[in-house]
Design a protein around this motif. Structure first.
Motif, short mmCIF file in Angstrom:
data_model
loop_
_atom_site.label_atom_id
_atom_site.label_comp_id
_atom_site.label_asym_id
_atom_site.label_seq_id
_atom_site.Cartn_x
_atom_site.Cartn_y
_atom_site.Cartn_z
N LEU A 39 0.83 -1.21 0.00
CA LEU A 39 0.00 0.00 0.00
C LEU A 39 0.86 1.26 0.00
O LEU A 39 0.53 2.25 -0.66
CB LEU A 39 -0.93 -0.02 1.22
N ILE A 42 2.17 1.77 -3.50
CA ILE A 42 1.15 2.15 -4.48
C ILE A 42 0.67 3.58 -4.27
O ILE A 42 0.53 4.36 -5.21
CB ILE A 42 -0.03 1.17 -4.43
N PHE A 43 0.41 3.94 -3.00
CA PHE A 43 -0.25 5.22 -2.72
C PHE A 43 0.70 6.33 -2.25
O PHE A 43 0.27 7.47 -2.12
CB PHE A 43 -1.34 5.01 -1.67
N VAL A 44 1.97 6.02 -1.97
CA VAL A 44 2.89 7.04 -1.50
C VAL A 44 4.13 7.14 -2.38
O VAL A 44 4.42 8.18 -2.98
CB VAL A 44 3.30 6.79 -0.03
N TRP A 46 5.11 5.51 -5.29
CA TRP A 46 4.91 5.67 -6.73
C TRP A 46 4.32 7.04 -7.08
O TRP A 46 4.81 7.69 -8.02
CB TRP A 46 4.05 4.55 -7.28
N PRO A 47 3.28 7.55 -6.39
CA PRO A 47 2.81 8.90 -6.71
C PRO A 47 3.88 9.96 -6.53
O PRO A 47 3.94 10.93 -7.30
CB PRO A 47 1.65 9.11 -5.72
#
Length: 311
Positions: A39, A42-44, A46-47
């Motif tokens: 998680l 994916i949400f920290v 990579w963005p």
């Protein structure tokens, strides 16, 4: 000989057992951490990587991106409005965070000295602002600040004070938006401060009382030093949150008057929604991230954490 052989076998097998146990614990730990790491990626992570990549381009949702290198960052750093918004955000944080810490400390001290039933009532009361929507809080305070008919001007008028446009004057608008920010964050800070106080062994205060120490001496020589880690945590998180404040100034003043309440996130939000090309706003957001890291580093430097010691 048989006894000697048995001893050698036992001694030699101990490191293997420890190694196998260590590998097993590592595997279990990685399995348990895997969902969180996935998680986080994916949400920290990579963005963040994608945002850095986007900031190097001039692009919009309607045109192909054009690589410009660090030009977006140079444009942001040379933009006086962005620099002013960051300085204004730091001033806003300096208004909010110390006030929250002082109020939280006083309230936690009060709760600790009360009976269990009264303490429960006070804890529920102080936590109510934490569950109130920022939009609702901003509307309520904006109504209280109303020039004609606002409860604040009505109350001050009882003492002969003239009506003041609290949200309409550059000298008072930022202070006026700081008050609801203090109110919204004090509840959580108070409960964290109370938890830190309850963790201090009572024997310290008993020994200080035997030496004739008063309430002020106990607070400055026992409570505050032993709560240094709690205070450090509240300072870092408080400055990080208030420097990114958006909803309250957006609802109450929309950044006015004359941009006196335009905080960094509101500045970035305006550019993201109004500019055709979003590379500038992404670069501004990443630079704000750097500012937050620098402020946190300074706080860690000034307020050194200490290892907890059992009482």
């Amino acid at each position: 000989m048989a006894v000697t052989f048995a001893k050698k076998t036992t001694v030699a097998s101990v490191p293997r057992t420890r190694r196998s146990t260590g590998r097993r614990d590592t595997k279990v730990a990685m399995i348990m951490l895997a969902p969180l790491l996935i998680l986080l990626g994916i949400f920290v992570i990579w963005p963040l990587i994608h945002a850095v990549y986007i900031s190097l381009f001039t692009w919009s949702f309607y045109e192909a991106p054009v690589f410009v290198g660090l030009r977006n960052y140079l444009n942001v750093l040379t933009d006086a409005d962005f620099v002013k918004s960051v300085l204004r955000g730091l001033a806003f944080s300096a208004m909010v965070v110390p006030a929250q810490l002082v109020i939280a400390f006083l309230f936690a001290s009060l709760v600790k000295s009360c009976s269990r039933r009264m303490a429960a009532v006070l804890k529920v009361t102080i936590y109510i602002p934490a569950v109130v929507s920022e939009v609702i809080a901003a509307i309520v305070f904006a109504l209280a600040y109303t020039y004609r008919g606002g409860i604040l001007n009505w109350f001050l008028g009882l003492f002969g004070h003239e009506d003041t446009a609290w949200l309409g004057e550059t000298g008072t608008a930022l202070w006026a938006t700081a008050v609801p920010a203090i109110w919204l964050g004090t509840g959580v800070a108070s409960l964290i401060m109370l938890a830190g106080m309850l963790d201090i062994p009572e024997v310290y205060y008993e020994c200080a009382a035997l030496d004739g120490a008063g309430a002020w001496t106990k607070a400055t020589r026992i409570t505050l030093p032993l709560m240094k880690n709690i205070i450090l945590y509240l300072l870092v998180t408080g400055f990080a949150l208030t420097l990114q404040f958006l909803v309250v100034p957006l609802v109450m003043t929309n950044g006015g008057p004359l941009d006196s309440t335009t905080l960094p996130n509101l500045f970035i939000f305006r550019h993201f929604t109004n500019d055709l090309y979003v590379g500038y706003s992404i670069a501004a957001a990443l630079l704000l991230f750097v500012v937050l890291g620098a402020v946190s580093a300074v706080i860690f430097r000034l307020v050194r954490s200490e290892r907890a010691v059992d009482g």
